[in-house]
Design a protein around this motif. Structure first.
Motif, PDB file in Angstrom:
ATOM      1  N   ARG A 147      25.077  22.779  29.011  1.00 10.78           N
ATOM      2  CA  ARG A 147      25.261  22.240  30.370  1.00 10.78           C
ATOM      3  C   ARG A 147      26.326  22.975  31.182  1.00 10.78           C
ATOM      4  N   LEU A 148      26.269  24.316  31.155  1.00 10.76           N
ATOM      5  CA  LEU A 148      27.198  25.108  31.964  1.00 10.76           C
ATOM      6  C   LEU A 148      26.569  25.401  33.319  1.00 10.76           C
ATOM      7  N   LEU A 149      27.415  25.674  34.295  1.00 11.84           N
ATOM      8  CA  LEU A 149      26.908  26.079  35.618  1.00 11.84           C
ATOM      9  C   LEU A 149      26.636  27.575  35.559  1.00 11.84           C
ATOM     10  N   SER A 150      25.360  27.955  35.773  1.00 12.55           N
ATOM     11  CA  SER A 150      24.939  29.325  35.483  1.00 12.55           C
ATOM     12  C   SER A 150      25.521  30.349  36.449  1.00 12.55           C
ATOM     13  N   ASN A 151      25.891  29.905  37.651  1.00 18.04           N
ATOM     14  CA  ASN A 151      26.411  30.865  38.643  1.00 18.04           C
ATOM     15  C   ASN A 151      27.941  30.873  38.687  1.00 18.04           C
ATOM     16  N   LYS A 152      28.566  30.209  37.738  1.00 22.95           N
ATOM     17  CA  LYS A 152      30.041  30.169  37.697  1.00 22.95           C
ATOM     18  C   LYS A 152      30.538  30.885  36.445  1.00 22.95           C
ATOM     19  N   SER A 153      31.687  31.508  36.570  1.00 23.75           N
ATOM     20  CA  SER A 153      32.270  32.228  35.440  1.00 23.75           C
ATOM     21  C   SER A 153      32.747  31.239  34.371  1.00 23.75           C
TER      22      SER A 153
ATOM     23  N   PHE B 218      35.782  30.944  33.344  1.00 25.17           N
ATOM     24  CA  PHE B 218      36.994  30.294  33.864  1.00 25.17           C
ATOM     25  C   PHE B 218      36.622  29.135  34.786  1.00 25.17           C
ATOM     26  N   GLU B 219      35.708  29.401  35.706  1.00 25.56           N
ATOM     27  CA  GLU B 219      35.343  28.366  36.688  1.00 25.56           C
ATOM     28  C   GLU B 219      34.671  27.160  36.025  1.00 25.56           C
ATOM     29  N   ASN B 220      33.825  27.444  35.018  1.00 23.52           N
ATOM     30  CA  ASN B 220      33.165  26.342  34.318  1.00 23.52           C
ATOM     31  C   ASN B 220      34.176  25.399  33.666  1.00 23.52           C
ATOM     32  N   VAL B 221      35.251  25.981  33.136  1.00 21.11           N
ATOM     33  CA  VAL B 221      36.266  25.149  32.475  1.00 21.11           C
ATOM     34  C   VAL B 221      37.185  24.499  33.517  1.00 21.11           C
ATOM     35  N   ALA B 222      37.490  25.262  34.577  1.00 23.19           N
ATOM     36  CA  ALA B 222      38.430  24.766  35.605  1.00 23.19           C
ATOM     37  C   ALA B 222      37.886  23.542  36.348  1.00 23.19           C
ATOM     38  N   ILE B 223      36.560  23.387  36.331  1.00 28.97           N
ATOM     39  CA  ILE B 223      35.959  22.253  37.036  1.00 28.97           C
ATOM     40  C   ILE B 223      36.544  20.923  36.561  1.00 28.97           C
TER      41      ILE B 223
ATOM     42  N   GLU C 257      37.016  35.405  30.373  1.00 29.17           N
ATOM     43  CA  GLU C 257      37.116  34.464  31.504  1.00 29.17           C
ATOM     44  C   GLU C 257      36.145  34.768  32.633  1.00 29.17           C
ATOM     45  N   LYS C 258      35.885  36.056  32.868  1.00 26.99           N
ATOM     46  CA  LYS C 258      35.116  36.434  34.065  1.00 26.99           C
ATOM     47  C   LYS C 258      33.613  36.470  33.816  1.00 26.99           C
ATOM     48  N   ARG C 259      33.204  36.331  32.582  1.00 28.32           N
ATOM     49  CA  ARG C 259      31.768  36.431  32.283  1.00 28.32           C
ATOM     50  C   ARG C 259      31.008  35.232  32.840  1.00 28.32           C
ATOM     51  N   LEU C 260      29.732  35.473  33.117  1.00 27.30           N
ATOM     52  CA  LEU C 260      28.835  34.377  33.481  1.00 27.30           C
ATOM     53  C   LEU C 260      28.174  33.862  32.194  1.00 27.30           C
ATOM     54  N   PRO C 261      27.704  32.609  32.179  1.00 24.40           N
ATOM     55  CA  PRO C 261      27.119  32.073  30.950  1.00 24.40           C
ATOM     56  C   PRO C 261      26.049  32.976  30.330  1.00 24.40           C
ATOM     57  N   HIS C 262      25.185  33.599  31.161  1.00 25.97           N
ATOM     58  CA  HIS C 262      24.108  34.410  30.570  1.00 25.97           C
ATOM     59  C   HIS C 262      24.634  35.692  29.928  1.00 25.97           C
TER      60      HIS C 262
END
Ligand SMILES: Nc1ncnc2c1ncn2[C@@H]1O[C@H](COP(=O)(O)OP(=O)(O)OP(=O)(O)O)[C@@H](O)[C@H]1O
Length: 229
Positions: free
Chosen positions: A90-96, A98-103, A132-137
């Motif tokens: 359940r990660l946001l695919s367009n967020k890095s 870092f951003e997925n965790v920072a949410i 940190e900068k990678r996207l989920p895919h």
């Protein structure tokens, strides 16, 4: 930490109970496997703890609160103290990463300086520093689950509920995820994990609670997946 007293859940009138008179207590700091075949009531149990569902009868206490007494507007406060991890990440695919965790800290209004220190700290805990900068895919399945665990842990919940967290992972990757969950548990976080993964349950030798058609048929310390082995 979590107490069920004669808890039953019937979803539809006339249907058989998804949980049937379940009573158990989970102490702070425990690691508990919830096992049982598909449809035995494991997810229902977890959803009741989160107050995503309400029991048809019986009482549930979690984190010192009677869940029946919590007003609707206080439910988000309860859920903040409970981390959740699922089979499908359940990660946001367009967020890095870092951003997925920072949410998680963002939605509860944590200040930027807190986020800038808490996110790297938890990413290091789960072994993802440098990504940190990678996207989920751009991550493996195991790494994606580590991001989900980091997101669940970043606000330091007292309890982590995991619903089939290794369900989409190969055996070797699953072992890595279980080592991480064990490490998180050793720092004091209570963990309740629903699983079908017999090898993992047999290896970890933690408390095993087995449901069968909603009935708790076993509660075994240092248990194995199947009672007859
Ligand atoms: N929202 C719902 N509405 C109606 N019935 C439901 C609902 N959620 C679960 N059930 C039913 O309750 C029973 C228990 O389901 P639950 O999802 O808790 O089992 P589970 O042990 O988690 O299964 P699985 O291992 O397949 O995830 C099943 O008979 C299921 O069909």
């Amino acid at each position: 930490m979590i107490r069920f007293e004669n808890v039953s859940k019937v979803y539809a009138r006339g249907a058989r109970p998804a949980l049937d008179q379940v009573s158990l207590e989970i102490e702070r700091g425990e690691f508990v496997f919830l096992v049982g075949s598909s449809g035995s009531g494991k997810s229902t149990f977890l959803n009741l703890v989160l107050r995503q569902e309400r029991p048809t009868s019986g009482q549930i206490h979690a984190l010192g609160k009677d869940l029946a007494q919590i007003s609707r507007w206080k439910v988000p406060h309860l859920r903040r103290q409970i981390g959740t991890v699922f089979q499908d990440f359940r990660l946001l695919s367009n967020k890095s990463v870092f951003e997925n965790v920072a949410i998680a800290p963002q939605v509860i209004g944590k200040p930027r300086h807190h986020i800038l220190s808490a996110v790297p700290e938890v990413l290091e805990l789960v072994g993802l520093d440098g990504k940190e900068k990678r996207l989920p895919h751009e991550l493996s399945g195991g790494e994606q689950q580590r991001v989900a665990i980091a997101r669940a842990m970043v606000n330091r919940p007292a309890v982590l509920l995991a619903d089939e967290p290794t369900g989409n992972l190969d055996p070797t990757t699953s072992i890595g995820i279980m080592r991480l969950l064990d490490r998180i548990n050793r720092t004091g976080t209570t963990i309740v994990m629903a699983t079908h993964d017999d090898e993992i349950v047999d290896q970890m030798r933690k408390r095993v609670v087995e449901l069968s058609d909603g009935v708790m048929v076993r509660d075994q310390s240092r248990g194995v997946y199947g009672a007859s082995r």
